[in-house]
Design an enzyme around this catalytic site. Structure first.
Site, PDB file in Angstrom:
ATOM      1  N   TYR A 157       0.885  -1.253   0.090  1.00 43.28           N
ATOM      2  CA  TYR A 157       0.126  -0.060  -0.013  1.00 43.28           C
ATOM      3  C   TYR A 157       0.609   1.310   0.029  1.00 43.28           C
ATOM      4  O   TYR A 157       0.375   2.417  -0.481  1.00 43.28           O
ATOM      5  CB  TYR A 157      -0.757   0.074   1.277  1.00 43.28           C
ATOM      6  CG  TYR A 157      -2.314   0.536   0.931  1.00 43.28           C
ATOM      7  CD1 TYR A 157      -3.071  -0.025   0.259  1.00 43.28           C
ATOM      8  CD2 TYR A 157      -2.643   1.991   1.444  1.00 43.28           C
ATOM      9  CE1 TYR A 157      -4.556   0.287  -0.029  1.00 43.28           C
ATOM     10  CE2 TYR A 157      -3.769   2.292   1.197  1.00 43.28           C
ATOM     11  CZ  TYR A 157      -4.815   1.701   0.479  1.00 43.28           C
ATOM     12  OH  TYR A 157      -5.994   2.188   0.318  1.00 43.28           O
ATOM     13  N   LYS A 164      -3.564   8.267   3.097  1.00 43.93           N
ATOM     14  CA  LYS A 164      -4.988   8.064   3.738  1.00 43.93           C
ATOM     15  C   LYS A 164      -4.466   8.770   5.194  1.00 43.93           C
ATOM     16  O   LYS A 164      -5.486   9.238   5.693  1.00 43.93           O
ATOM     17  CB  LYS A 164      -5.139   6.535   4.114  1.00 43.93           C
ATOM     18  CG  LYS A 164      -5.337   6.019   2.439  1.00 43.93           C
ATOM     19  CD  LYS A 164      -6.738   6.682   2.137  1.00 43.93           C
ATOM     20  CE  LYS A 164      -7.268   6.104   0.666  1.00 43.93           C
ATOM     21  NZ  LYS A 164      -8.201   6.868  -0.113  1.00 43.93           N
TER      22      LYS A 164
END
Ligand code: NAD
Length: 257
Positions: A157, A164
């Site tokens: 990720y 995020k």
């Protein structure tokens, strides 16, 4: 159809690419509750598909908006103001990182790839809320989409986790800033869902399988479950909730081993 009536309300949804997009699931549920929607599409390549989907909903309009273009953001809200007068809801469901930055070593992330991921996936929430706020004349609800990689390490990720984390912080800052206008700002932290964006994450299918094995509900979530939470966040049922990140992940976030 869920027992929440939002007829007469209007909203704008950023992030529909196709019928698997989380934004589309949210839009479908909001439309069933009576919300009239404006949809943005990132570029001409996506226009036809978004037009076709929006065409299935009463009174929906579509507008171009690449989140990296300030003028397009200004234009989108001007056109929305002309078409709708005011809005109550904004859904931010957009994210992007170069494919190369979603695999390999995090420390290999280059300056430009880092900037791009953070700009599209996190910064973009700021101008969207800033321009939406004057149209939210009677308060409103803003929903952003996040993922647990903001808090934990999900190999693969990489820079999107950083984005995020930034996005979630923005949710709190914006909730504070716009609270006095009764504009609530929250994020939904969704479990893995098979979408275009997710397919770009290295090891996504394994991650999805592990979520289903470990989550207390022993399964993956559905896009409809995210959409139902979005409906709740748009409704008066959540009138006291702002600045929160709500996990919709079958409980995965509580697990250790
Ligand atoms: P998706 O590919 O359907 O949606 C991503 C959207 O981002 C697309 O509509 C794309 O056009 C838009 N986008 C990318 N760059 C843009 C730009 N420059 N300007 C405007 N729009 C741009 O995938 P999705 O999974 O529905 O993703 C929606 C959101 O949900 C993202 O923020 C994603 O990180 C988040 N999310 C997804 C999952 C998952 O497993 N799918 C889990 C948690 C959170």
């Amino acid at each position: 159809m869920y027992p929440i009536d939002l007829s007469g309300k209007k909203g704008i949804v950023f992030g529909v690419a196709n019928d698997r997009s989380i934004a589309w699931a949210i839009a479908s549920v909001l439309a069933k509750a009576g919300v009239q929607l404006a949809f943005t599409y990132q570029n001409d390549r996506l226009k036809e598909r978004v037009d076709r989907l929006a065409g299935t909903l009463d009174g929906a309009i579509t507008l171009p908006c690449d989140a990296s273009d300030d003028q397009q953001i200004i234009d989108v809200f001007q056109h929305t103001a002309e078409a709708f007068g005011e809005i109550s809801f904004l859904v931010h469901s957009i994210a992007f990182a170069n494919r190369d930055d979603l695999e390999g070593s995090f420390s290999d992330t280059g300056r430009e790839g880092f900037r791009l991921a953070l700009e599209i996936s996190a910064f973009s929430l700021l101008p969207l809320v800033k321009h939406a706020a004057p149209l939210m004349k009677n308060g409103g609800s803003v929903i952003a989409m996040t993922f647990q990689a903001s808090q934990r390490v999900y190999p693969g990720y990489n820079v999107m986790g950083t984005a995020k984390a930034a996005l979630e912080h923005e949710v709190r800052q914006l909730a504070y800033e716009f609270g006095e206008q009764n504009i609530r700002v929250n994020a939904i932290s969704a479990g893995p869902l098979d979408t275009l964006a997710a397919r770009g994450i290295h090891g996504f299918l394994d991650m999805k399988k592990i979520h289903a094995e470990k989550a207390p509900l022993q399964r993956n979530i559905t896009a409809d479950e995210v959409a139902k939470t979005a409906l709740f966040l748009c409704s008066d049922l959540s009138s006291g909730i702002t600045g929160s990140v709500i996990p919709v992940d079958a409980g995965y976030h509580i697990m250790a081993v």
